[in-house]
Design a protein around this motif. Structure first.
Motif, PDB file in Angstrom:
ATOM      1  N   UNK A   1      27.555  37.664-111.596  1.00 53.74           N
ATOM      2  CA  UNK A   1      27.903  39.016-112.201  1.00 53.74           C
ATOM      3  C   UNK A   1      27.901  39.018-113.631  1.00 53.74           C
ATOM      4  N   UNK A   2      27.856  37.763-114.222  1.00 53.26           N
ATOM      5  CA  UNK A   2      27.791  37.841-115.793  1.00 53.26           C
ATOM      6  C   UNK A   2      26.182  38.293-116.008  1.00 53.26           C
ATOM      7  N   UNK A   3      25.540  37.806-115.339  1.00 49.27           N
ATOM      8  CA  UNK A   3      24.182  38.068-115.614  1.00 49.27           C
ATOM      9  C   UNK A   3      23.649  39.520-115.398  1.00 49.27           C
ATOM     10  N   UNK A   4      24.468  40.000-114.189  1.00 52.28           N
ATOM     11  CA  UNK A   4      24.196  41.532-113.903  1.00 52.28           C
ATOM     12  C   UNK A   4      25.061  42.354-114.938  1.00 52.28           C
ATOM     13  N   UNK A   5      26.115  41.990-115.456  1.00 46.13           N
ATOM     14  CA  UNK A   5      26.659  42.747-116.671  1.00 46.13           C
ATOM     15  C   UNK A   5      25.639  42.832-117.525  1.00 46.13           C
ATOM     16  N   UNK A   6      25.325  41.536-118.109  1.00 46.04           N
ATOM     17  CA  UNK A   6      24.399  41.692-119.394  1.00 46.04           C
ATOM     18  C   UNK A   6      22.961  42.461-119.186  1.00 46.04           C
TER      19      UNK A   6
END
Length: 258
Positions: A167-172
């Motif tokens: 999810x951190x990558x998706x948020x980025x």
């Protein structure tokens, strides 16, 4: 110029969430004609196959002049909109990108893939820096008088194994989509993203048409359409398949000859 602008408008209109345009990437005038004859509505080069077909490695190793000459021959050989994989724009500074965009548009292309990785490294430009670069590419198009389709690419997912996508990558990625849209991007490209849930969230999070590349393990066309994808490209896959077929046929011919 009027014809080029009309092709830009046609190309942009093909990007529909839930009804994706299929871009089976090409590398020269011959492959462009073959894909056109297969029924393509538009064409797009892939940086890796273009470079490799000319004897260069991917990553802006092919001189820009050679890449643009190739793009011009493709545009002249077909009657379809042609988008250019422009990698990092062959420049770091906004001024260099503005100048290179104008030079590229003289070939007749209708748009660009424009990536946020720092060419020659494993790193990405930070969001603010890349947004400024996207804005420079848009300014170059405006100066040329061509409202080109800028497909802003992030390499967040391509640089990480699919099982590590989180999810951190998706948020980025979603933050980058928003910043690049504000800077003048026309579409958002997330190569390497394969998770259906993440693809759906990305498509829902932005008004930009989202591009997914059909690498092995990526959901099929119907599934991607149902998730809201507006553009499906194939990158180096067609070239690699062609090369494998050519090598196998050459082996058979040489074995028969011996």
């Amino acid at each position: 110029m009027t014809d080029q602008i009309q092709r830009v408008e046609t190309f942009a209109s093909l990007h529909k969430k839930g009804d994706p345009v299929i871009l089976y990437n090409i590398w020269d005038a011959g492959s462009a004609g073959a894909v056109r004859d297969a029924g393509a509505k538009a064409l797009a080069t892939g940086s890796a196959p273009v470079a490799m077909a000319q004897g260069f490695a991917d990553g802006q190793n092919i001189p820009m002049e050679v890449a643009l000459d190739n793009a011009g021959r493709i545009v002249g050989a077909v009657d379809l909109p042609v988008s250019l994989d422009f990698e990092g724009g062959y420049a770091e500074s906004p001024m260099g990108i503005i100048a290179n965009a104008q030079a590229a548009l003289q070939t007749g292309v209708v748009g660009f893939n424009f990536e946020d990785q720092i060419v020659g490294s494993k790193d990405l430009y930070d969001i603010e820096t890349q947004a400024a670069r996207v804005a420079a590419l848009r300014e170059g198009c405006d100066v040329a008088g061509i409202p080109a389709f800028i497909n802003a690419r992030t390499d967040i997912f391509l640089k990480a194994a699919p099982e590590t996508h989180d999810t951190a990558m998706l948020d980025d990625a979603m933050a980058r989509a928003e910043a690049y849209a504000d800077a003048g991007a026309s579409g958002f490209f997330a190569p390497g993203l394969k998770d259906e849930g993440m693809i759906a969230k990305l498509c829902d999070s932005t008004d930009l048409p989202v591009n997914i590349i059909a690498l092995p393990g990526t959901p099929d066309t119907a599934t991607l359409a149902s998730l809201g994808v507006a553009r499906i490209s194939y990158g180096p896959v067609p070239y690699r398949h062609m090369l494998a077929w050519l090598q196998e046929q050459a082996k058979l011919a040489l074995q028969q000859g011996s």
